[in-house]
Scaffold this active site. Structure first.
Site, PDB file in Angstrom:
ATOM      1  CE  LYS A 260      -3.861  -2.096   2.597  1.00  0.00           C
ATOM      2  NZ  LYS A 260      -4.813  -1.866   3.712  1.00  0.00           N
TER       3      LYS A 260
ATOM      4  CE1 TYR B 174      -9.430  -2.954   0.992  1.00  0.00           C
ATOM      5  CE2 TYR B 174      -8.921  -0.803   0.073  1.00  0.00           C
ATOM      6  CZ  TYR B 174      -8.516  -1.954   0.728  1.00  0.00           C
ATOM      7  OH  TYR B 174      -7.205  -2.109   1.118  1.00  0.00           O
TER       8      TYR B 174
ATOM      9  CG  PHE C 131     -13.300   2.993   7.682  1.00  0.00           C
ATOM     10  CD1 PHE C 131     -12.859   2.081   6.734  1.00  0.00           C
ATOM     11  CD2 PHE C 131     -13.978   2.507   8.801  1.00  0.00           C
ATOM     12  CE1 PHE C 131     -13.079   0.722   6.879  1.00  0.00           C
ATOM     13  CE2 PHE C 131     -14.204   1.135   8.959  1.00  0.00           C
ATOM     14  CZ  PHE C 131     -13.746   0.247   7.981  1.00  0.00           C
TER      15      PHE C 131
ATOM     16  NE  ARG D  35      -6.300 -12.248   5.903  1.00  0.00           N
ATOM     17  CZ  ARG D  35      -7.032 -11.140   5.858  1.00  0.00           C
ATOM     18  NH1 ARG D  35      -6.858 -10.229   4.887  1.00  0.00           N
ATOM     19  NH2 ARG D  35      -7.937 -10.891   6.775  1.00  0.00           N
TER      20      ARG D  35
ATOM     21  CB  THR E  34      -7.366  -5.149  10.227  1.00  0.00           C
ATOM     22  OG1 THR E  34      -8.000  -6.288   9.637  1.00  0.00           O
ATOM     23  CG2 THR E  34      -7.594  -3.924   9.362  1.00  0.00           C
TER      24      THR E  34
ATOM     25  NE  ARG F  40      -2.358  -5.450   7.467  1.00  0.00           N
ATOM     26  CZ  ARG F  40      -3.533  -5.959   7.103  1.00  0.00           C
ATOM     27  NH1 ARG F  40      -4.176  -6.782   7.912  1.00  0.00           N
ATOM     28  NH2 ARG F  40      -4.071  -5.630   5.940  1.00  0.00           N
TER      29      ARG F  40
ATOM     30  CG  ASN G 125      -3.597  -2.080   7.192  1.00  0.00           C
ATOM     31  OD1 ASN G 125      -3.487  -1.676   6.037  1.00  0.00           O
ATOM     32  ND2 ASN G 125      -4.595  -2.835   7.585  1.00  0.00           N
TER      33      ASN G 125
ATOM     34  CG  HIS H 295      -5.176  -6.410   0.071  1.00  0.00           C
ATOM     35  ND1 HIS H 295      -6.376  -6.531   0.738  1.00  0.00           N
ATOM     36  CD2 HIS H 295      -5.201  -7.326  -0.936  1.00  0.00           C
ATOM     37  CE1 HIS H 295      -7.092  -7.484   0.146  1.00  0.00           C
ATOM     38  NE2 HIS H 295      -6.414  -7.983  -0.865  1.00  0.00           N
TER      39      HIS H 295
ATOM     40  CD  GLU I 258      -8.514  -9.742  -2.998  1.00  0.00           C
ATOM     41  OE1 GLU I 258      -7.341 -10.050  -2.688  1.00  0.00           O
ATOM     42  OE2 GLU I 258      -9.349  -9.329  -2.165  1.00  0.00           O
TER      43      GLU I 258
HETATM   44  P1  IDP Z   1      -7.823  -6.606   6.060  1.00  0.00           P
HETATM   45  O1  IDP Z   1      -6.997  -5.677   5.190  1.00  0.00           O
HETATM   46  O2  IDP Z   1      -7.082  -6.999   7.303  1.00  0.00           O
HETATM   47  O3  IDP Z   1      -8.368  -7.785   5.285  1.00  0.00           O
HETATM   48  P2  IDP Z   1     -10.488  -5.399   5.902  1.00  0.00           P
HETATM   49  O4  IDP Z   1     -11.527  -5.500   6.977  1.00  0.00           O
HETATM   50  O5  IDP Z   1     -10.711  -6.149   4.639  1.00  0.00           O
HETATM   51  O6  IDP Z   1      -9.094  -5.781   6.596  1.00  0.00           O
HETATM   52  O7  IDP Z   1     -10.319  -3.851   5.584  1.00  0.00           O
HETATM   53  C1  IDP Z   1      -9.627  -3.415   4.441  1.00  0.00           C
HETATM   54  C2  IDP Z   1      -8.774  -2.224   4.821  1.00  0.00           C
HETATM   55  O8  IDP Z   1      -9.609  -1.147   5.262  1.00  0.00           O
HETATM   56  C3  IDP Z   1      -7.829  -2.491   5.985  1.00  0.00           C
HETATM   57  O9  IDP Z   1      -6.626  -3.137   5.583  1.00  0.00           O
HETATM   58  C4  IDP Z   1      -7.571  -1.079   6.488  1.00  0.00           C
HETATM   59  O10 IDP Z   1      -6.634  -0.388   5.672  1.00  0.00           O
HETATM   60  C5  IDP Z   1      -8.944  -0.434   6.300  1.00  0.00           C
HETATM   61  N1  IDP Z   1      -9.749  -0.519   7.526  1.00  0.00           N
HETATM   62  C6  IDP Z   1     -10.375  -1.613   8.034  1.00  0.00           C
HETATM   63  N2  IDP Z   1     -11.010  -1.323   9.187  1.00  0.00           N
HETATM   64  C7  IDP Z   1     -10.790  -0.008   9.396  1.00  0.00           C
HETATM   65  C8  IDP Z   1     -11.190   0.916  10.443  1.00  0.00           C
HETATM   66  O11 IDP Z   1     -11.893   0.565  11.404  1.00  0.00           O
HETATM   67  N3  IDP Z   1     -10.765   2.204  10.317  1.00  0.00           N
HETATM   68  C9  IDP Z   1      -9.999   2.637   9.262  1.00  0.00           C
HETATM   69  N4  IDP Z   1      -9.607   1.814   8.263  1.00  0.00           N
HETATM   70  C10 IDP Z   1      -9.992   0.504   8.342  1.00  0.00           C
HETATM   71 MG    MG Z   2      -9.730  -7.759   3.703  1.00  0.00          MG
END
Ligand code: IDP
Ligand code: MG
Length: 153
Positions: A9, A49, A57, A85, A91, A102, A112, A115, A126
């Site tokens: 990212k 997304y 957000f 993963r 996350t 991370r 973070n 992805h 994907e």
């Molecule tokens: P993941 O990347 O661990 O699979 P997802 O729930 O798919 O998590 O969320 C995608 C991305 O959205 C996360 O990697 C993060 O950058 C962002 N994100 C997820 N939850 C939050 C939040 O509560 N606040 C701000 N950004 C978030």
């Molecule tokens: Mg995800």
């Protein structure tokens, strides 16, 4: 063998962590199938997304993902989706254990670093979203018998 998709990212690109992150997957023993730099746009991020479109957000993460070009890569290995993963960690970078990507490089839930596909089914979706067929390669990088026992392959 399974494949998975990684996006390095903007939060990692801006901090010159591209090589560091790719190196982790290389030294683990995963095989690189595709790699490129690309600028993401609203259209591809709305798809990528889609599961977050009702979240407050949503726009913020899309803006963050468009801040610089990203690196997308595809890796192959036995059980690679779950393995990656676990290498990436949860996350929120503040919750992620040290030793995960991370956990080692992020202090944020949004910024973070990386992805990684969450299921085998989503990984294939994907990979198709970010790569054209001719951009993906399948070649023998290392004799698989060095990496795996015969019965594991
Ligand atoms: P993941 O990347 O661990 O699979 P997802 O729930 O798919 O998590 O969320 C995608 C991305 O959205 C996360 O990697 C993060 O950058 C962002 N994100 C997820 N939850 C939050 C939040 O509560 N606040 C701000 N950004 C978030
Ligand atoms: Mg995800």
């Amino acid at each position: 063998m399974e494949r998975t998709l990684i996006i390095i990212k903007p939060s990692a690109v801006k901090r010159d962590l591209i090589g560091e992150i790719i190196h982790r997957f290389e030294i683990k023993g995963l095989q690189l199938c595709g790699l490129k730099m690309m600028q993401l746009d609203d259209k591809i991020l709305n798809e990528h997304y889609a599961h977050l479109k009702e979240k407050p957000f949503f726009q913020r993460i899309k803006t963050s993902m468009m801040a610089t070009p990203v690196i997308v890569c595809c890796w192959k290995g036995v059980d690679v989706v779950n393995l990656v993963r676990r290498m990436v960690g949860p996350t929120n970078g503040r919750d992620a254990a040290l030793g995960t990507i991370r956990g080692d490089y992020s202090v944020s839930v949004q910024e973070n670093i990386i992805h990684a596909s969450d299921t085998v089914e989503n990984a294939e979706i994907e990979i198709r979203r970010f790569f054209r067929t001719e951009e993906l390669y399948d070649f023998e990088q290392l004799n698989p018998s060095v990496l795996y026992a015969e019965y594991e392959k």
